[in-house]
Design a protein around this motif. Structure first.
Motif, PDB file in Angstrom:
ATOM      1  N   MET A  72       0.810  -1.214   0.000  1.00  0.00           N
ATOM      2  CA  MET A  72       0.000   0.000   0.000  1.00  0.00           C
ATOM      3  C   MET A  72       0.844   1.265   0.000  1.00  0.00           C
ATOM      4  SD  MET A  72      -3.302  -0.635   0.043  1.00  0.00           S
ATOM      5  CE  MET A  72      -3.325  -2.057  -1.014  1.00  0.00           C
ATOM      6  N   LEU A 113       0.389  -7.906  -0.973  1.00  0.00           N
ATOM      7  CA  LEU A 113      -0.571  -8.665  -0.171  1.00  0.00           C
ATOM      8  C   LEU A 113      -1.984  -8.533  -0.729  1.00  0.00           C
ATOM      9  CD1 LEU A 113      -1.129 -10.322   2.408  1.00  0.00           C
ATOM     10  CD2 LEU A 113      -1.547  -8.175   3.562  1.00  0.00           C
ATOM     11  N   LEU A 114      -2.404  -7.308  -1.049  1.00  0.00           N
ATOM     12  CA  LEU A 114      -3.795  -7.057  -1.409  1.00  0.00           C
ATOM     13  C   LEU A 114      -3.989  -6.837  -2.903  1.00  0.00           C
ATOM     14  CD1 LEU A 114      -4.558  -4.622   1.528  1.00  0.00           C
ATOM     15  CD2 LEU A 114      -5.292  -6.978   1.321  1.00  0.00           C
ATOM     16  N   MET A 115      -3.101  -6.097  -3.518  1.00  0.00           N
ATOM     17  CA  MET A 115      -3.291  -5.772  -4.926  1.00  0.00           C
ATOM     18  C   MET A 115      -2.820  -6.927  -5.799  1.00  0.00           C
ATOM     19  SD  MET A 115      -4.707  -2.942  -4.556  1.00  0.00           S
ATOM     20  CE  MET A 115      -4.915  -2.487  -6.263  1.00  0.00           C
ATOM     21  N   PRO A 116      -3.295  -6.973  -7.070  1.00  0.00           N
ATOM     22  CA  PRO A 116      -2.853  -8.051  -7.967  1.00  0.00           C
ATOM     23  C   PRO A 116      -1.330  -8.054  -8.110  1.00  0.00           C
ATOM     24  CG  PRO A 116      -4.706  -6.876  -8.927  1.00  0.00           C
ATOM     25  CD  PRO A 116      -4.303  -6.119  -7.701  1.00  0.00           C
ATOM     26  N   TYR A 133       0.400  -5.577 -10.405  1.00  0.00           N
ATOM     27  CA  TYR A 133       0.018  -4.182 -10.232  1.00  0.00           C
ATOM     28  C   TYR A 133       1.260  -3.311 -10.121  1.00  0.00           C
ATOM     29  CZ  TYR A 133      -3.217  -0.526  -8.779  1.00  0.00           C
ATOM     30  OH  TYR A 133      -3.977   0.599  -8.719  1.00  0.00           O
ATOM     31  N   PRO A 161      -1.200   2.235  -3.712  1.00  0.00           N
ATOM     32  CA  PRO A 161      -2.439   3.028  -3.735  1.00  0.00           C
ATOM     33  C   PRO A 161      -2.644   3.970  -2.553  1.00  0.00           C
ATOM     34  CG  PRO A 161      -2.888   0.731  -4.244  1.00  0.00           C
ATOM     35  CD  PRO A 161      -1.472   0.797  -3.799  1.00  0.00           C
ATOM     36  N   HIS A 173      -7.542  -4.412 -15.474  1.00  0.00           N
ATOM     37  CA  HIS A 173      -8.105  -5.704 -15.098  1.00  0.00           C
ATOM     38  C   HIS A 173      -9.560  -5.848 -15.523  1.00  0.00           C
ATOM     39  CE1 HIS A 173      -4.577  -5.239 -12.485  1.00  0.00           C
ATOM     40  NE2 HIS A 173      -4.425  -6.515 -12.764  1.00  0.00           N
TER      41      HIS A 173
END
Lengths: 188, 166
Positions: free
Chosen positions: B115, B129-132, B135, B139, B152
């Motif tokens: 992040m 961990l969270l984003m593709p 990516y 963010p 996507h």
């Protein structure tokens, strides 16, 4: 209905109910090559009364979808309670919840794995246009299920009441009986 | 000041924050720390039977400067004694891992990397961990702009020959 693919293509106008759908997604909508009306009507009647949804929940709407399948609302009354754990056996994909960008390719794959005829129901605000998670510059979600697969019925709500999803499935039954055949072209 | 808090502030690179910081976040003890002191502090808390409550990251950049801030919270069962370690970093600075001290730090550190782009040195598995996985960008940085918002979405490519398989 593989035998139908031997004759010439018939041209049909686009279903007015789909006019709001992205044209690129609409391309996936394919009509059968020959209409054998009586047989088609009979088959559509059968399909409409045995919609098998994919066992597939994305977020909180899935809780309402489970309620629809359980005894108080009881999807089995209209033959749509047979949730299939394999995309190969499912007729209808109920998109119940927020579609994250990471999940988008998975959903597209599942949709492509479902054999035609197949239909999709967008349940709740997130699958209609992103719902509460839509804002300029958001980085996490896909703003609407119809940006990745063609959608037949939209059920608004956040989440919709079980009755609303039930009404959506009944609406899909109407569309199928009226000739919404659900044939989809496979991706290249 | 408890005995443990005294031992924490006696570490090199760690000082107690003023009382305003204590009142602002509900932790009984708040420290400002150099990134070089994180591991020493973590070891001290582990050896005192404290557990890692969370690691999180803030982007505090503004016109007046400022950078990223990692915050580590350590709690203990039984008594109400919360310790918060604040680590101010330059926007492109690295931080040391504490995964070998608190195993539960793994995903928190991956989240800070995903992040906020904080590179955690010596982390055993520093993936998003969270984003593709493919990516680009981080963010939660205030100057974040999505390089390709449609990436996507994937409008399905169709061929004319491929008819319905009904």
């Amino acid at each position: 209905m593989a035998s139908q693919s031997e004759s010439s293509t018939t041209s049909q106008s686009v279903d007015p109910d789909l006019s709001s759908v992205d044209p690129e997604v609409l391309v996936e909508q394919v009509r059968p090559l020959v209409h054998l009306d009586t047989l088609e009507n009979l088959l559509n009647h059968a399909r409409a009364n045995s919609l098998w949804p994919l066992t597939f929940g994305l977020a909180c709407c899935a809780i309402e979808m489970m309620a629809v399948g359980a005894s108080r609302f009881d999807l089995d009354r209209i033959g749509a309670g047979v949730f299939r754990p394999s995309a190969r056996q499912a007729d209808v994909m109920i998109l119940a919840g927020t579609i994250s960008r990471k999940m988008g390719p998975v959903i597209k794959t599942l949709w492509d794995q479902m054999p035609s005829p197949k239909w999709a129901i967008a349940m709740g605000g997130c699958t209609i246009d992103g719902g509460p998670f839509k804002y300029p510059g958001q980085y996490a979600i896909i703003e609407g299920a119809d940006r990745i697969i063609p959608v037949d019925v939209y059920v608004p709500g956040c989440p919709p009441r079980p009755e609303a999803l039930f009404a959506g499935i009944l609406k899909l039954k109407e569309k199928i009986k009226a000739g919404e055949t659900g044939y989809r072209r496979n991706p290249a | 000041m408890t005995e443990l808090a005294g031992r924490v502030t006696s570490l090199d690179g760690i000082s107690a924050a003023d009382d305003d910081a204590v009142l602002a976040n509900g932790c009984q003890h708040v420290y400002h720390s150099q990134s070089s002191a994180i591991r020493d502090a973590a070891r001290l808390f582990r050896d005192s039977d404290y557990h890692l409550e969370h690691i999180t990251c803030l982007d505090l950049r503004s016109d007046e400067g400022g950078g990223l801030r990692l915050s580590y919270q350590f709690n203990v069962h039984g008594t109400s004694d919360r310790h918060l370690l604040l680590v101010d970093l330059a926007p492109d600075a690295h931080a040391p891992t504490i995964v070998d001290i608190f195993r539960g730090a793994d995903w928190y550190e991956r989240e800070a990397f995903d992040m906020h782009g904080v590179v955690i040195d010596d982390h055993p598995d520093l993936r998003r961990l969270l984003m593709p996985e493919d990516y680009t960008g981080h963010p939660l940085l205030k100057d974040f702009a999505d390089a390709d918002p449609e990436r996507h979405i994937m409008a399905a490519p169709m061929s004319e020959e491929d008819e319905g398989d009904g």
